[in-house]
Design a protein around this motif. Structure first.
Motif, PDB file in Angstrom:
ATOM      1  N   MET A  94       0.831  -1.197   0.000  1.00 49.33           N
ATOM      2  CA  MET A  94       0.000   0.000   0.000  1.00 49.33           C
ATOM      3  C   MET A  94       0.869   1.251   0.000  1.00 49.33           C
ATOM      4  N   LYS A  95       0.689   2.081  -1.006  1.00 45.60           N
ATOM      5  CA  LYS A  95       1.441   3.324  -1.111  1.00 45.60           C
ATOM      6  C   LYS A  95       0.604   4.446  -0.508  1.00 45.60           C
ATOM      7  N   VAL A  96       1.051   4.939   0.653  1.00 46.69           N
ATOM      8  CA  VAL A  96       0.257   5.898   1.416  1.00 46.69           C
ATOM      9  C   VAL A  96       1.131   7.059   1.873  1.00 46.69           C
ATOM     10  N   SER A  97       0.569   8.263   1.805  1.00 42.48           N
ATOM     11  CA  SER A  97       1.242   9.437   2.339  1.00 42.48           C
ATOM     12  C   SER A  97       0.273  10.130   3.288  1.00 42.48           C
ATOM     13  N   PHE A  98       0.566  10.046   4.567  1.00 46.29           N
ATOM     14  CA  PHE A  98      -0.342  10.530   5.614  1.00 46.29           C
ATOM     15  C   PHE A  98       0.388  11.521   6.507  1.00 46.29           C
ATOM     16  N   ASP A  99      -0.194  12.691   6.656  1.00 45.52           N
ATOM     17  CA  ASP A  99       0.372  13.695   7.545  1.00 45.52           C
ATOM     18  C   ASP A  99      -0.743  14.683   7.877  1.00 45.52           C
ATOM     19  N   HIS A 100      -0.620  15.344   9.015  1.00 46.47           N
ATOM     20  CA  HIS A 100      -1.610  16.368   9.367  1.00 46.47           C
ATOM     21  C   HIS A 100      -1.479  17.601   8.489  1.00 46.47           C
TER      22      HIS A 100
ATOM     23  N   ARG B 255       2.596  18.868   2.996  1.00 43.77           N
ATOM     24  CA  ARG B 255       3.726  17.976   3.264  1.00 43.77           C
ATOM     25  C   ARG B 255       3.431  16.562   2.751  1.00 43.77           C
ATOM     26  N   ALA B 256       2.217  16.079   2.982  1.00 41.96           N
ATOM     27  CA  ALA B 256       1.846  14.743   2.515  1.00 41.96           C
ATOM     28  C   ALA B 256       1.958  14.649   0.996  1.00 41.96           C
ATOM     29  N   LEU B 257       1.594  15.714   0.298  1.00 36.56           N
ATOM     30  CA  LEU B 257       1.685  15.725  -1.164  1.00 36.56           C
ATOM     31  C   LEU B 257       3.132  15.782  -1.625  1.00 36.56           C
ATOM     32  N   GLU B 258       3.904  16.693  -1.071  1.00 36.26           N
ATOM     33  CA  GLU B 258       5.284  16.893  -1.512  1.00 36.26           C
ATOM     34  C   GLU B 258       6.169  15.703  -1.169  1.00 36.26           C
ATOM     35  N   ASP B 259       5.823  14.956  -0.121  1.00 40.74           N
ATOM     36  CA  ASP B 259       6.609  13.774   0.256  1.00 40.74           C
ATOM     37  C   ASP B 259       6.692  12.743  -0.868  1.00 40.74           C
ATOM     38  N   THR B 260       5.705  12.741  -1.761  1.00 39.01           N
ATOM     39  CA  THR B 260       5.693  11.743  -2.827  1.00 39.01           C
ATOM     40  C   THR B 260       6.732  12.024  -3.906  1.00 39.01           C
ATOM     41  N   ARG B 261       7.298  13.213  -3.926  1.00 37.40           N
ATOM     42  CA  ARG B 261       8.184  13.644  -5.013  1.00 37.40           C
ATOM     43  C   ARG B 261       9.352  12.690  -5.224  1.00 37.40           C
TER      44      ARG B 261
ATOM     45  N   VAL C 139      -3.018   9.984  -0.751  1.00 31.86           N
ATOM     46  CA  VAL C 139      -2.497  11.193  -0.123  1.00 31.86           C
ATOM     47  C   VAL C 139      -3.648  11.900   0.574  1.00 31.86           C
ATOM     48  N   SER C 140      -3.610  11.942   1.890  1.00 32.66           N
ATOM     49  CA  SER C 140      -4.708  12.561   2.633  1.00 32.66           C
ATOM     50  C   SER C 140      -4.280  12.813   4.071  1.00 32.66           C
ATOM     51  N   THR C 141      -4.887  13.842   4.664  1.00 31.89           N
ATOM     52  CA  THR C 141      -4.681  14.134   6.083  1.00 31.89           C
ATOM     53  C   THR C 141      -5.739  13.447   6.945  1.00 31.89           C
ATOM     54  N   ASP C 142      -6.679  12.782   6.309  1.00 31.62           N
ATOM     55  CA  ASP C 142      -7.839  12.199   6.980  1.00 31.62           C
ATOM     56  C   ASP C 142      -7.654  10.695   7.151  1.00 31.62           C
ATOM     57  N   ALA C 143      -7.526  10.254   8.387  1.00 26.49           N
ATOM     58  CA  ALA C 143      -7.322   8.824   8.647  1.00 26.49           C
ATOM     59  C   ALA C 143      -8.488   7.989   8.140  1.00 26.49           C
ATOM     60  N   ASP C 144      -9.699   8.502   8.253  1.00 24.38           N
ATOM     61  CA  ASP C 144     -10.868   7.754   7.795  1.00 24.38           C
ATOM     62  C   ASP C 144     -10.854   7.584   6.275  1.00 24.38           C
ATOM     63  N   GLU C 145     -10.356   8.597   5.563  1.00 26.80           N
ATOM     64  CA  GLU C 145     -10.254   8.479   4.110  1.00 26.80           C
ATOM     65  C   GLU C 145      -9.241   7.400   3.729  1.00 26.80           C
ATOM     66  N   HIS C 146      -8.141   7.343   4.458  1.00 26.41           N
ATOM     67  CA  HIS C 146      -7.162   6.284   4.204  1.00 26.41           C
ATOM     68  C   HIS C 146      -7.810   4.917   4.366  1.00 26.41           C
TER      69      HIS C 146
END
Length: 338
Positions: free
Chosen positions: A231-237, A241-247, A286-293
């Protein structure tokens, strides 16, 4: 039918971190409650700048010595070009003897980036598949029989004995993104590995049916084959940052046609850096929402994937392990109680 429980794993990003950093992350993952850890075995990374490519086999031995229970595996290693299958049988037999029931051999058909640098002519997928099938069956035979002679289409062994191996053979998982290798996993392997973030129809209409077809053709039961989704996931509040981490992992968004003949990490890096961030992030949740993940991960669980190995793209892996372990993993565990 009662579903087997979820297994929650952590992906050690070999292309991004030093071996010592990865060991520290592995220890943290075990402490945070992750049950498995998988590492890719690359000769060269996806990008030259800031890239790493530690050898997976000695690294797993070091991780086993620093942890107590976490299961270790490759996702994936290619046992057909840089390695002779008998060498892999010996190496993973040793790991399995040292860390019983804690080792998994994940294998695949390979990529030219890792093999062509050694002057190995890169064959078409038909030959790569045939090599993988013969290699897996030879490894299984070397673990099963006391003395093996094999004269195959691609590999030869004469009176070989693997002396140091566990009583129970190390499970072999086959990684695949196409129907032929997926079907092979269903027929002869202990598990199937694939990665998230591609078209939903690939999983629902191609891979899962191929896996189930292979299981049926092999005369096996569903429970005999573990279904592992990386699972490729980028999670941050912080959403930016969550978006840019994927770069750093932009190469994953390149199409097979764009990268199939690329054999230089610097060129792969150049192609990846030309992609817009929206395309780079398209392979990730890519989301800040744990429920969305959880909601988006649920789609893979509904397809039968019960072993979820989480790959986070950011440089602060300790932060990810803590946040995901506290906010997302408990929600996934709660699904099993519904």
């Amino acid at each position: 039918m009662t579903r087997p429980p979820l297994t929650i794993g952590y992906k050690a990003s070999a292309e991004q971190f030093t071996p010592s950093q990865l060991l520290d992350f592995g220890v943290l993952a075990e402490q945070a409650g992750f049950e498995s850890i998988f590492i890719s075995d690359h000769l060269q990374p996806w990008r030259h700048t800031g890239g790493h490519a530690p050898a997976a086999i000695p690294w797993m031995g070091a991780l086993g010595a620093r942890t107590e229970r976490i299961v270790m595996g490759t996702s994936v290693l290619t046992p057909t070009f840089r390695y002779h299958p008998a060498v892999i049988a010996q190496a993973f037999g040793t790991l399995g003897a040292m860390f019983p029931e804690r080792v998994i051999l994940g294998v695949g058909t390979g990529e030219s980036l890792n093999e062509s640098a050694l002057g190995i002519p890169w064959p078409d997928i038909k030959e790569r598949f045939a090599r993988l099938k013969e290699a897996v069956q030879l490894i299984q035979q070397l673990w099963r029989d006391e003395r093996v002679t094999h004269h195959g289409e691609y590999y030869t062994v004469e009176n070989v004995t693997i002396y140091d191996r566990p009583e129970k053979p190390v499970p072999i998982y086959i990684g695949a993104s196409g129907p032929a290798a997926t079907r092979l996993a269903g027929r002869i392997a202990d598990g199937f590995i694939t990665t998230s973030g591609k078209a939903p129809s690939l999983y629902a209409d191609t891979l899962v049916p191929a896996l189930e077809d292979g299981i049926e053709k092999g005369g096996r039961a569903e429970k005999d084959v573990d279904r592992l989704m990386e699972m490729k996931v980028s999670f941050d509040h912080d959403g930016d940052r969550a978006l840019e981490d994927t770069r750093f992992w932009g190469a994953l968004a390149l199409s097979p046609e764009e990268k199939v003949s690329v054999e230089d990490p610097s060129e792969m890096e150049r192609l990846a850096d030309e992609l817009p961030i929206e395309r780079v992030a398209s392979r990730w949740i890519v989301s800040t929402d744990a429920d969305e993940h959880v909601e988006r991960i649920q789609q893979y669980i509904d397809l039968g994937f019960r072993h979820l190995v989480f790959h986070a793209p950011g440089h602060d892996q300790a932060r990810f392990i803590k946040l995901y372990g506290e906010e997302v993993i408990p929600r996934l565990r709660a699904l099993e109680l519904d």
